[in-house]
Design an enzyme around this catalytic site. Structure first.
Site, PDB file in Angstrom:
ATOM      1  N   GLY A  14       0.781  -1.234   0.000  1.00  0.00           N
ATOM      2  CA  GLY A  14       0.000   0.000   0.000  1.00  0.00           C
ATOM      3  C   GLY A  14       0.810   1.281   0.000  1.00  0.00           C
ATOM      4  O   GLY A  14       0.305   2.322   0.412  1.00  0.00           O
ATOM      5  N   ASN A  16       1.632   3.027  -2.628  1.00  0.00           N
ATOM      6  CA  ASN A  16       0.955   3.963  -3.544  1.00  0.00           C
ATOM      7  C   ASN A  16      -0.257   4.582  -2.870  1.00  0.00           C
ATOM      8  O   ASN A  16      -0.499   5.782  -2.998  1.00  0.00           O
ATOM      9  CB  ASN A  16       0.560   3.264  -4.849  1.00  0.00           C
ATOM     10  CG  ASN A  16       1.701   3.253  -5.856  1.00  0.00           C
ATOM     11  OD1 ASN A  16       2.053   4.284  -6.416  1.00  0.00           O
ATOM     12  ND2 ASN A  16       2.304   2.085  -6.047  1.00  0.00           N
ATOM     13  N   LEU A  92      -4.238  -7.159  -7.506  1.00  0.00           N
ATOM     14  CA  LEU A  92      -3.797  -8.261  -8.364  1.00  0.00           C
ATOM     15  C   LEU A  92      -4.921  -9.154  -8.883  1.00  0.00           C
ATOM     16  O   LEU A  92      -4.663 -10.182  -9.498  1.00  0.00           O
ATOM     17  CB  LEU A  92      -2.734  -9.089  -7.636  1.00  0.00           C
ATOM     18  CG  LEU A  92      -1.487  -8.279  -7.238  1.00  0.00           C
ATOM     19  CD1 LEU A  92      -0.479  -9.138  -6.506  1.00  0.00           C
ATOM     20  CD2 LEU A  92      -0.843  -7.610  -8.452  1.00  0.00           C
ATOM     21  N   LYS A  93      -6.161  -8.767  -8.658  1.00  0.00           N
ATOM     22  CA  LYS A  93      -7.284  -9.553  -9.192  1.00  0.00           C
ATOM     23  C   LYS A  93      -7.835  -8.868 -10.423  1.00  0.00           C
ATOM     24  O   LYS A  93      -7.834  -7.629 -10.501  1.00  0.00           O
ATOM     25  CB  LYS A  93      -8.397  -9.658  -8.138  1.00  0.00           C
ATOM     26  CG  LYS A  93      -8.042 -10.554  -6.985  1.00  0.00           C
ATOM     27  CD  LYS A  93      -8.169 -11.999  -7.400  1.00  0.00           C
ATOM     28  CE  LYS A  93      -7.654 -12.916  -6.318  1.00  0.00           C
ATOM     29  NZ  LYS A  93      -7.499 -14.290  -6.747  1.00  0.00           N
ATOM     30  N   ILE A  95     -10.514  -7.284 -12.753  1.00  0.00           N
ATOM     31  CA  ILE A  95     -11.776  -6.586 -12.510  1.00  0.00           C
ATOM     32  C   ILE A  95     -12.793  -7.092 -13.529  1.00  0.00           C
ATOM     33  O   ILE A  95     -12.488  -7.211 -14.714  1.00  0.00           O
ATOM     34  CB  ILE A  95     -11.589  -5.052 -12.681  1.00  0.00           C
ATOM     35  CG1 ILE A  95     -10.454  -4.523 -11.802  1.00  0.00           C
ATOM     36  CG2 ILE A  95     -12.890  -4.307 -12.430  1.00  0.00           C
ATOM     37  CD1 ILE A  95     -10.733  -4.522 -10.329  1.00  0.00           C
ATOM     38  N   ASN A 109      -5.126   2.239 -13.492  1.00  0.00           N
ATOM     39  CA  ASN A 109      -4.195   1.280 -12.894  1.00  0.00           C
ATOM     40  C   ASN A 109      -2.787   1.859 -13.022  1.00  0.00           C
ATOM     41  O   ASN A 109      -2.507   2.629 -13.929  1.00  0.00           O
ATOM     42  CB  ASN A 109      -4.265  -0.056 -13.640  1.00  0.00           C
ATOM     43  CG  ASN A 109      -3.323  -1.087 -13.035  1.00  0.00           C
ATOM     44  OD1 ASN A 109      -3.201  -1.210 -11.809  1.00  0.00           O
ATOM     45  ND2 ASN A 109      -2.616  -1.831 -13.887  1.00  0.00           N
ATOM     46  N   HIS A 111       1.181   0.632 -13.469  1.00  0.00           N
ATOM     47  CA  HIS A 111       1.977  -0.539 -13.824  1.00  0.00           C
ATOM     48  C   HIS A 111       3.451  -0.134 -13.793  1.00  0.00           C
ATOM     49  O   HIS A 111       3.824   0.879 -14.396  1.00  0.00           O
ATOM     50  CB  HIS A 111       1.576  -1.025 -15.222  1.00  0.00           C
ATOM     51  CG  HIS A 111       2.244  -2.303 -15.595  1.00  0.00           C
ATOM     52  ND1 HIS A 111       1.800  -3.530 -15.145  1.00  0.00           N
ATOM     53  CD2 HIS A 111       3.346  -2.545 -16.336  1.00  0.00           C
ATOM     54  CE1 HIS A 111       2.600  -4.478 -15.606  1.00  0.00           C
ATOM     55  NE2 HIS A 111       3.542  -3.915 -16.330  1.00  0.00           N
ATOM     56  N   ASP A 152      -3.553  -4.873 -18.561  1.00  0.00           N
ATOM     57  CA  ASP A 152      -2.564  -3.842 -18.918  1.00  0.00           C
ATOM     58  C   ASP A 152      -2.690  -3.312 -20.343  1.00  0.00           C
ATOM     59  O   ASP A 152      -1.692  -2.875 -20.934  1.00  0.00           O
ATOM     60  CB  ASP A 152      -1.122  -4.381 -18.710  1.00  0.00           C
ATOM     61  CG  ASP A 152      -0.886  -4.807 -17.273  1.00  0.00           C
ATOM     62  OD1 ASP A 152      -1.429  -4.161 -16.371  1.00  0.00           O
ATOM     63  OD2 ASP A 152      -0.153  -5.795 -17.078  1.00  0.00           O
ATOM     64  N   GLU A 181       6.487   6.069  -9.236  1.00  0.00           N
ATOM     65  CA  GLU A 181       5.060   5.708  -9.156  1.00  0.00           C
ATOM     66  C   GLU A 181       4.331   6.649  -8.214  1.00  0.00           C
ATOM     67  O   GLU A 181       3.238   7.131  -8.499  1.00  0.00           O
ATOM     68  CB  GLU A 181       4.893   4.274  -8.633  1.00  0.00           C
ATOM     69  CG  GLU A 181       5.319   3.199  -9.603  1.00  0.00           C
ATOM     70  CD  GLU A 181       4.993   1.799  -9.079  1.00  0.00           C
ATOM     71  OE1 GLU A 181       3.861   1.579  -8.605  1.00  0.00           O
ATOM     72  OE2 GLU A 181       5.868   0.925  -9.136  1.00  0.00           O
TER      73      GLU A 181
HETATM   74  C1  GAR Z   1       3.460  -1.308  -7.370  1.00  0.00           C
HETATM   75  O1  GAR Z   1       4.786  -1.323  -7.802  1.00  0.00           O
HETATM   76  C2  GAR Z   1       2.512  -1.398  -8.539  1.00  0.00           C
HETATM   77  O2  GAR Z   1       2.941  -0.700  -9.667  1.00  0.00           O
HETATM   78  C3  GAR Z   1       2.521  -2.879  -8.793  1.00  0.00           C
HETATM   79  O3  GAR Z   1       2.436  -3.446  -7.499  1.00  0.00           O
HETATM   80  C4  GAR Z   1       3.137  -2.588  -6.591  1.00  0.00           C
HETATM   81  C5  GAR Z   1       2.257  -2.298  -5.393  1.00  0.00           C
HETATM   82  O4  GAR Z   1       2.991  -1.608  -4.436  1.00  0.00           O
HETATM   83  N1  GAR Z   1       1.440  -3.299  -9.638  1.00  0.00           N
HETATM   84  C6  GAR Z   1       1.562  -4.230 -10.569  1.00  0.00           C
HETATM   85  O5  GAR Z   1       2.585  -4.873 -10.747  1.00  0.00           O
HETATM   86  C7  GAR Z   1       0.301  -4.448 -11.402  1.00  0.00           C
HETATM   87  N2  GAR Z   1       0.590  -5.222 -12.566  1.00  0.00           N
HETATM   88  P1  GAR Z   1       2.289  -0.875  -3.226  1.00  0.00           P
HETATM   89  O6  GAR Z   1       1.336  -1.892  -2.570  1.00  0.00           O
HETATM   90  O7  GAR Z   1       3.413  -0.528  -2.304  1.00  0.00           O
HETATM   91  O8  GAR Z   1       1.566   0.313  -3.753  1.00  0.00           O
END
Ligand code: GAR
Length: 207
Positions: A14, A16, A92-93, A95, A109, A111, A152, A181
């Site tokens: 979490g 982000n 990661l699920k 939608i 999203n 990525h 994606d 990010e």
């Molecule tokens: C992030 O790096 C995000 O970009 C990635 O998961 C991480 C979550 O980090 N998402 C993917 O790879 C989606 N394909 P966080 O829980 O610290 O935000």
């Protein structure tokens, strides 16, 4: 300015979510996180939400008799909080189509690579950075994109490059990408909050 009502969906740590919440608190993002949903009961994102007094919900397939019932639970939760935009942040699920239809052009999203490279089913987290290094890329980056029915493949809203260093390991590259990010997601959300985004076919016009 009216605050954009955002729901964040997250499966992991979490960070982000935390950066989005911080931006809403320091005024750089004209939005309010009104709901956080995770498919994982122990997700750090739920803990972060609770600590910020944001409604935190665990929703997963096992709690419901059918996939449709799960979709209904999502849609009810979104309606209850008058959610205007959904931000996936390490969710990661997949939608479901009915939710995507309901929030067409209002679901984002993030990525951790430059799509359309290093995306698609199974490409998440550290696997992406490993694949970037295995390929020998000199740059990687971040993509914030609209969510459509494939993995994606939605229209990119913002992208940013991050250099790959010679001695990078997946973890060091991941950390450099994650730093970006945290900035770019807030910027993309602010564009929506200010109603600056116009979608024309696959082109995004920033007004
Ligand atoms: C992030 O790096 C995000 O970009 C990635 O998961 C991480 C979550 O980090 N998402 C993917 O790879 C989606 N394909 P966080 O829980 O610290 O935000």
């Amino acid at each position: 300015m009216k605050l954009l009502r955002v729901a964040v969906l997250a499966s992991g740590t979490g960070t982000n979510l935390a950066s989005i919440l911080a931006a809403t608190q320091n005024g750089t993002l004209s939005a309010r996180v009104v709901l956080v949903v995770s498919n994982k009961v122990e997700a750090g994102a739920l803990e972060i939400a609770r600590n910020s007094n944001v409604p935190a919900l665990h929703l997963s397939r096992e709690q419901f008799e059918s996939p449709e019932d799960l979709d209904q639970a999502f849609l009810c939760a979104f309606k209850e909080q008058n959610v205007e935009l959904i931000a996936l942040a390490g969710y990661l699920k997949k939608i479901s189509s009915s939710i995507i239809r309901e929030y067409k052009h209002r679901m984002l999203n993030i990525h951790p690579a430059l799509l359309p490279s290093f995306g698609g089913k199974g490409m998440y987290g550290i696997k992406i950075h490993q694949a970037v290094l295995d390929y020998g890329c000199k740059v990687s980056g971040v993509t914030v994109h609209l969510v459509d029915e494939d993995y994606d493949s939605g229209i990119p809203i913002l992208q940013r490059c991050v250099p790959v260093e010679q001695d990078d390991r997946p973890k060091t590259l991941a950390a450099r990408v994650l730093e970006q990010e945290h900035k770019i997601y807030v910027e993309a959300l602010q564009l929506f909050a200010e109603n600056k985004i116009e979608i024309r076919g696959r082109q995004v016009v920033i007004n």
